[in-house]
Design a protein around this motif. Sequence first.
Motif, PDB file in Angstrom:
ATOM      1  N   VAL A 137     -39.056 -22.413  -9.113  1.00  0.00           N
ATOM      2  CA  VAL A 137     -39.145 -20.946  -8.480  1.00  0.00           C
ATOM      3  C   VAL A 137     -38.841 -19.971  -9.536  1.00  0.00           C
ATOM      4  N   ALA A 138     -37.764 -20.268 -10.232  1.00  0.00           N
ATOM      5  CA  ALA A 138     -37.204 -19.160 -11.103  1.00  0.00           C
ATOM      6  C   ALA A 138     -38.257 -18.742 -12.127  1.00  0.00           C
ATOM      7  N   GLY A 139     -39.161 -20.108 -12.902  1.00  0.00           N
ATOM      8  CA  GLY A 139     -40.069 -19.639 -13.703  1.00  0.00           C
ATOM      9  C   GLY A 139     -41.107 -19.115 -13.045  1.00  0.00           C
ATOM     10  N   GLN A 140     -41.813 -19.416 -11.826  1.00  0.00           N
ATOM     11  CA  GLN A 140     -42.745 -18.657 -11.160  1.00  0.00           C
ATOM     12  C   GLN A 140     -42.603 -17.524 -11.021  1.00  0.00           C
ATOM     13  N   ARG A 141     -41.250 -16.996 -10.597  1.00  0.00           N
ATOM     14  CA  ARG A 141     -41.138 -15.421 -10.541  1.00  0.00           C
ATOM     15  C   ARG A 141     -41.069 -14.850 -11.876  1.00  0.00           C
ATOM     16  N   GLU A 142     -40.418 -15.487 -12.901  1.00  0.00           N
ATOM     17  CA  GLU A 142     -40.690 -14.689 -14.200  1.00  0.00           C
ATOM     18  C   GLU A 142     -41.994 -14.496 -14.550  1.00  0.00           C
ATOM     19  N   SER A 143     -42.963 -15.668 -14.367  1.00  0.00           N
ATOM     20  CA  SER A 143     -44.320 -15.666 -14.734  1.00  0.00           C
ATOM     21  C   SER A 143     -45.048 -14.494 -14.036  1.00  0.00           C
ATOM     22  N   LEU A 144     -44.871 -14.518 -12.783  1.00  0.00           N
ATOM     23  CA  LEU A 144     -45.489 -13.577 -11.856  1.00  0.00           C
ATOM     24  C   LEU A 144     -45.082 -12.061 -12.435  1.00  0.00           C
ATOM     25  N   ALA A 145     -43.990 -11.846 -12.502  1.00  0.00           N
ATOM     26  CA  ALA A 145     -43.394 -10.565 -12.784  1.00  0.00           C
ATOM     27  C   ALA A 145     -44.224 -10.128 -14.145  1.00  0.00           C
ATOM     28  N   ALA A 146     -44.350 -10.884 -15.031  1.00  0.00           N
ATOM     29  CA  ALA A 146     -44.826 -10.806 -16.408  1.00  0.00           C
ATOM     30  C   ALA A 146     -46.265 -10.365 -16.493  1.00  0.00           C
ATOM     31  N   HIS A 147     -46.812 -11.375 -15.416  1.00  0.00           N
ATOM     32  CA  HIS A 147     -48.310 -11.273 -15.267  1.00  0.00           C
ATOM     33  C   HIS A 147     -48.661  -9.689 -14.632  1.00  0.00           C
ATOM     34  N   LEU A 148     -47.870  -9.336 -13.677  1.00  0.00           N
ATOM     35  CA  LEU A 148     -48.321  -8.047 -12.851  1.00  0.00           C
ATOM     36  C   LEU A 148     -48.067  -6.910 -13.663  1.00  0.00           C
ATOM     37  N   ARG A 149     -47.232  -7.009 -14.660  1.00  0.00           N
ATOM     38  CA  ARG A 149     -47.536  -5.898 -15.570  1.00  0.00           C
ATOM     39  C   ARG A 149     -48.631  -5.721 -16.371  1.00  0.00           C
ATOM     40  N   GLU A 150     -49.767  -6.788 -16.413  1.00  0.00           N
ATOM     41  CA  GLU A 150     -51.037  -6.486 -17.242  1.00  0.00           C
ATOM     42  C   GLU A 150     -51.946  -6.762 -16.154  1.00  0.00           C
ATOM     43  N   VAL A 151     -51.980  -7.581 -15.296  1.00  0.00           N
ATOM     44  CA  VAL A 151     -52.998  -8.077 -14.339  1.00  0.00           C
ATOM     45  C   VAL A 151     -53.062  -7.518 -13.113  1.00  0.00           C
ATOM     46  N   PRO A 152     -54.171  -6.684 -12.515  1.00  0.00           N
ATOM     47  CA  PRO A 152     -54.168  -6.131 -11.114  1.00  0.00           C
ATOM     48  C   PRO A 152     -53.816  -7.506 -10.238  1.00  0.00           C
ATOM     49  N   ARG A 153     -53.104  -6.853  -9.124  1.00  0.00           N
ATOM     50  CA  ARG A 153     -52.254  -7.586  -8.122  1.00  0.00           C
ATOM     51  C   ARG A 153     -53.611  -8.607  -7.231  1.00  0.00           C
ATOM     52  N   LEU A 154     -54.694  -8.069  -7.340  1.00  0.00           N
ATOM     53  CA  LEU A 154     -55.882  -8.795  -6.717  1.00  0.00           C
ATOM     54  C   LEU A 154     -56.031 -10.083  -7.174  1.00  0.00           C
ATOM     55  N   PHE A 155     -55.745 -10.196  -8.534  1.00  0.00           N
ATOM     56  CA  PHE A 155     -56.240 -11.590  -9.034  1.00  0.00           C
ATOM     57  C   PHE A 155     -54.704 -12.320  -9.145  1.00  0.00           C
ATOM     58  N   LEU A 156     -53.807 -12.158  -8.487  1.00  0.00           N
ATOM     59  CA  LEU A 156     -52.596 -12.799  -8.583  1.00  0.00           C
ATOM     60  C   LEU A 156     -51.854 -13.175  -7.287  1.00  0.00           C
ATOM     61  N   VAL A 157     -52.752 -12.782  -6.108  1.00  0.00           N
ATOM     62  CA  VAL A 157     -52.355 -12.831  -4.778  1.00  0.00           C
ATOM     63  C   VAL A 157     -52.102 -14.421  -4.386  1.00  0.00           C
ATOM     64  N   GLU A 158     -52.886 -15.400  -5.142  1.00  0.00           N
ATOM     65  CA  GLU A 158     -52.680 -16.867  -5.064  1.00  0.00           C
ATOM     66  C   GLU A 158     -51.410 -17.354  -5.473  1.00  0.00           C
ATOM     67  N   ALA A 159     -50.927 -16.825  -6.845  1.00  0.00           N
ATOM     68  CA  ALA A 159     -49.770 -17.174  -7.194  1.00  0.00           C
ATOM     69  C   ALA A 159     -48.531 -16.614  -6.443  1.00  0.00           C
ATOM     70  N   GLU A 160     -48.589 -15.471  -5.685  1.00  0.00           N
ATOM     71  CA  GLU A 160     -47.820 -14.665  -4.954  1.00  0.00           C
ATOM     72  C   GLU A 160     -47.522 -15.780  -3.694  1.00  0.00           C
ATOM     73  N   TYR A 161     -48.599 -16.215  -3.119  1.00  0.00           N
ATOM     74  CA  TYR A 161     -48.705 -17.180  -1.895  1.00  0.00           C
ATOM     75  C   TYR A 161     -47.906 -18.462  -2.442  1.00  0.00           C
ATOM     76  N   ASP A 162     -48.305 -19.033  -3.599  1.00  0.00           N
ATOM     77  CA  ASP A 162     -47.732 -20.273  -3.937  1.00  0.00           C
ATOM     78  C   ASP A 162     -46.233 -20.067  -4.090  1.00  0.00           C
ATOM     79  N   LEU A 163     -45.747 -18.999  -4.672  1.00  0.00           N
ATOM     80  CA  LEU A 163     -44.017 -18.674  -4.755  1.00  0.00           C
ATOM     81  C   LEU A 163     -43.641 -18.778  -3.498  1.00  0.00           C
TER      82      LEU A 163
END
Length: 215
Positions: A137-163
């Motif tokens: 979970v700690a790794g996923q949170r860190e990875s998601l936060a990093a991606h959100l700085r560069e990638v629109p949230r639309l393309f990360l909602v599945e990662a949010e759900y998995d987290l």
Amino acid sequence: MAKRRKVNNMLGLAVLATVVERPMHPYEMASLMRARGKDRDMDVKWGSLYTVVRNLEKHGFLEVTDSVRDRGHPERTIYRITEAGHAELADWVRDLLATPEREQPKFEAALSVCGVLPPDEVTSLLRRRVDLLEAEVAGQRESLAAHLREVPRLFLVEAEYDLAIREAELAWTRSLLDELASGTFPDLALWRDWHEKGRRPPEIAELAKRGAVTD
């Protein structure tokens, strides 16, 4: 219940969602899907890719546009999505978004028969699971936060759900572990007695006769 589809393999959904961008051959499809982590989002069996592509073509969702031969490579068939494929992709996504379905996680299967192990061993195993989940979970949170700085949230909602699912599993498992470790879990004495004496207590045996308990 979600619809039964002509091509029901979830890899088919991934293929249609990839080819919607431009015509491509299966090797390119696989490369893009791997790069985008589609095998983390859904159950992808890469060995069935060519079969899935051919089935999508058979049912009119893909069509062949060309074939190319690169030096050192066999001939590669180029596919594009058809009008029927566009309609199928959109309908499939609508169905999956709107219709909840029961899934069968392996953890749930293990919990359903965990009584075959002594409670102290189950406690130890759950403690190990919690440690692994905390790190994940700690790794996923860190990875998601990093991606959100560069990638629109639309393309990360599945990662949010998995987290969110992982966080919920972690919270629930911690709660169960606390009950086992503190001795507040109901029927803990009965469970322990079962394993210490090597036979099921009468209460559990009676439930088993009625089909309410399996071991």
